[in-house]
Design an enzyme around this catalytic site. Structure first.
Site, PDB file in Angstrom:
ATOM      1  CG  ASP A 214      -1.944   0.970   1.321  1.00 46.84           C
ATOM      2  OD1 ASP A 214      -2.789   0.965   0.417  1.00 46.84           O
ATOM      3  OD2 ASP A 214      -1.970   1.788   2.266  1.00 46.84           O
ATOM      4  CD  GLU A 275      -2.086   2.487  -3.583  1.00 46.58           C
ATOM      5  OE1 GLU A 275      -3.209   2.929  -3.825  1.00 46.58           O
ATOM      6  OE2 GLU A 275      -1.564   2.566  -2.460  1.00 46.58           O
TER       7      GLU A 275
HETATM    8  C1  GLC Z   1      -4.204   3.017  -0.535  1.00 53.43           C
HETATM    9  C2  GLC Z   1      -5.455   2.175  -0.511  1.00 53.43           C
HETATM   10  C3  GLC Z   1      -6.590   3.042  -0.079  1.00 53.43           C
HETATM   11  C4  GLC Z   1      -6.302   3.587   1.296  1.00 53.43           C
HETATM   12  C5  GLC Z   1      -4.970   4.319   1.321  1.00 53.43           C
HETATM   13  C6  GLC Z   1      -4.510   4.579   2.722  1.00 53.43           C
HETATM   14  O1  GLC Z   1      -4.220   3.975  -1.516  1.00 53.43           O
HETATM   15  O2  GLC Z   1      -5.662   1.575  -1.762  1.00 53.43           O
HETATM   16  O3  GLC Z   1      -7.806   2.351  -0.073  1.00 53.43           O
HETATM   17  O4  GLC Z   1      -7.317   4.456   1.708  1.00 53.43           O
HETATM   18  O5  GLC Z   1      -3.961   3.560   0.719  1.00 53.43           O
HETATM   19  O6  GLC Z   1      -4.055   3.416   3.321  1.00 53.43           O
END
Ligand code: GLC
Length: 531
Positions: A214, A275
């Site tokens: 994440d 991500e």
């Molecule tokens: C990422 C997740 C999202 C979340 C954020 C904070 O972007 O995909 O859903 O709110 O991180 O953890």
């Protein structure tokens, strides 16, 4: 008997099983509820593994199921090495991994490293300890600006709206790039690194096949925490625009990924995908150096409109970004943070037709695919009433941004009334629309014209036909508003028509089309595969 594409994949490089893998993102709260509390859970997923096998995906990505107060629905983690009771327990997790493996499905899980929950033991300790203490050093505490320190340490905003700083009782401020209940960790602190290593080994030893990391472009912060350019503030959007934003993509983050990779290398065949909301291609590629992440989420298809020239550019840039690196391109049209594609591309039948066409475009591409649960059913985004909204973005933005709940409504499995077999409870955590009877798995499974049948057929062809091999594309000349490419190795041709007139089909035998063809013409909002 093993199928041709499988032989290529498994025989030569089993540790790179992910190289042309189709991952399926399970948003755990919304997939299947086994105990009637209206929230999806791990045994619920286990009960639906047969469906996932039938669909034809290769691996799962489970969103966070760790102990959490659920302010950001699990992305606020209070204990990263335990299962939240709402989702089950560690035994349920082990049983799920065993069963998934028995169904031929790999299991990858989400790791939230940028921040913890404010209910994490470390944060409680930090609040009880004085400024300058080792307990506070695990997070990003600073004195405020102004005479009495009553102004935040800098102008950073939270991705969910408002300031990224919250003041505590003794006057110091702590940083949270997301909700105040998600304090950012200090990645210059060695204890923070050591704890992540412990978490990695905890799950690797339990048999997971990898991680989705994440906010993989977060974590490291620049020294001195300089102000951000005000134009970088975009409430509710996770994309970091192409401007210099000191909150993200700081060079120090690569040390974290190197550490993660070192641990993973001790467990051959495990994978890490980040991500990475970084739009600059060269900076994106840095995350994929040989000693960093195996894969990076590329969000170009998600952020591109239904426009042939723009889509072609997105595809070419994505391929170019990873060319020559020991990784693969990744493709995704949806996830739990963005509008579902059916509603993004248009309303009603046209949105569905376009989403079907894009499914064929995506599945024709070389590399790794990420599907988001429900996209295989053609689910639209749901307009929820204000009172049902649960995304912290709604409150944090002062009710100006509705947030991401519309893409997170539970999956309809069967029957004619909500909750459509998702749960025994009438009250699901987000309400399900009453008019989803035609969208259930049950209603679509035997219907050859359904979105589900299109995905099943597409996934099966992608896996079994040799025409889908080869990492490079060759583009054909095409009428305005259209494109056509060919996989250089196997020869599959994919053509898309976004103009408003039917166009002649490229030569070849039709393998699959996203909608009916008009003799030898490709109608608008339609894609076709030919060999
Ligand atoms: C990422 C997740 C999202 C979340 C954020 C904070 O972007 O995909 O859903 O709110 O991180 O953890």
């Amino acid at each position: 008997m093993r199928r041709t594409a499988d032989i290529r994949q498994w025989a030569t490089d089993d540790v790179m099983w992910w190289r042309d893998c189709v991952f399926y993102q399970v948003y755990v709260r919304s997939f299947a509820d086994s105990n009637g509390d209206g929230v999806g859970d791990l045994p619920g997923i286990r009960s639906r593994l047969g469906y996932l096998q039938l669909l034809g995906v290769d691996a799962l990505w489970l969103t966070p199921f760790y102990r959490s107060p659920m302010v950001d629905h699990g992305y606020d983690v209070a204990d990263p090495r335990d299962v939240d009771p709402v989702f089950g327990d560690l035994e349920d997790f082990d049983a799920l991994v065993d069963d998934a493996h028995a169904h031929g499905l790999k299991v990858t899980i989400d790791l939230v490293q940028n921040h913890t929950s404010s209910a994490h033991r470390w944060f409680t300790e930090a609040l009880q300890a004085p400024p300058g203490s080792p307990e506070r050093d695990r997070y990003v505490f600073r004195d405020g600006r102004g005479v009495d320190g009553s102004d935040p340490p800098n102008n950073w905003t939270s991705m969910f709206g408002g300031s990224a700083w919250t003041r505590v009782a003794d006057g110091q401020w702590y940083l949270h790039l997301f909700a105040p209940e998600q304090p950012d960790l200090n990645w210059a602190n060695t204890e923070v690194h050591a704890d992540l290593e412990r978490t990695l080994r905890f799950w690797l030893d339990r048999g997971v096949d990898g991680f989705r990391i994440d906010v993989a472009h977060g974590m490291a912060k620049p020294s001195g925490l300089p102000d951000m350019p005000p134009e970088a503030a975009a409430t509710g959007a996770l994309a970091v625009p192409d401007i210099d934003d000191p909150r993200f993509d700081n060079d120090g983050v690569h040390d974290v990924h190197r550490m993660v990779r070192k641990v993973l290398d001790e467990y051959p065949g495990r994978v890490a995908v980040g991500e990475i909301w970084v739009l600059d291609d060269e900076r994106f590629a840095r995350y994929l150096r040989p000693d960093e992440l195996h894969l990076g989420f590329n969000f170009r298809l998600v952020t591109t409109d239904f426009d042939a020239a723009a889509l072609r550019e997105a595809i070419e840039r994505s391929l170019h970004t990873v060319a020559g690196l020991n990784t693969q391109p990744t493709w995704t049209l949806a996830n739990h943070d963005v509008w579902r594609q059916v509603s993004r591309y248009d309303d009603g039948w046209r949105g569905v037709a376009r989403a079907r066409a894009m499914a064929l475009v995506e599945l024709a591409l070389p590399g790794v695919i990420y599907l988001y649960n429900g996209e295989e059913l053609g689910l639209p985004n749901v307009e929820l009433p204000d009172s049902a909204l649960r995304d912290p973005v709604w409150e944090r933005s002062g009710h100006t941004e509705r947030g991401r709940d519309g893409a997170r409504v539970p999956l309809p499995w069967e029957g004619h009334r909500a909750p459509f077999g998702f749960s025994d409870a009438e009250d699901t955590w987000l309400p399900m629309p009453d008019d989803w009877a035609a969208l259930t798995v049950e209603a679509q499974l035997e219907d050859p014209g359904s979105v589900l049948s299109l995905y099943r057929r597409g996934l099966d062809l992608r896996k079994t036909r040799t025409e889908f091999s080869g990492d490079e594309l060759e583009w054909y000349g095409a009428p305005p508003g259209c494109f056509a490419f060919r996989r250089k190795g196997g020869g599959l041709i994919c053509a898309l028509n976004i103009s408003n007139v039917p166009v002649p089909l490229p030569p070849g035998e039709v393998l699959l089309s996203s909608g009916p063809l008009e003799d030898d013409r490709l109608p608008e909002d339609t894609a076709v595969w030919l060999v």
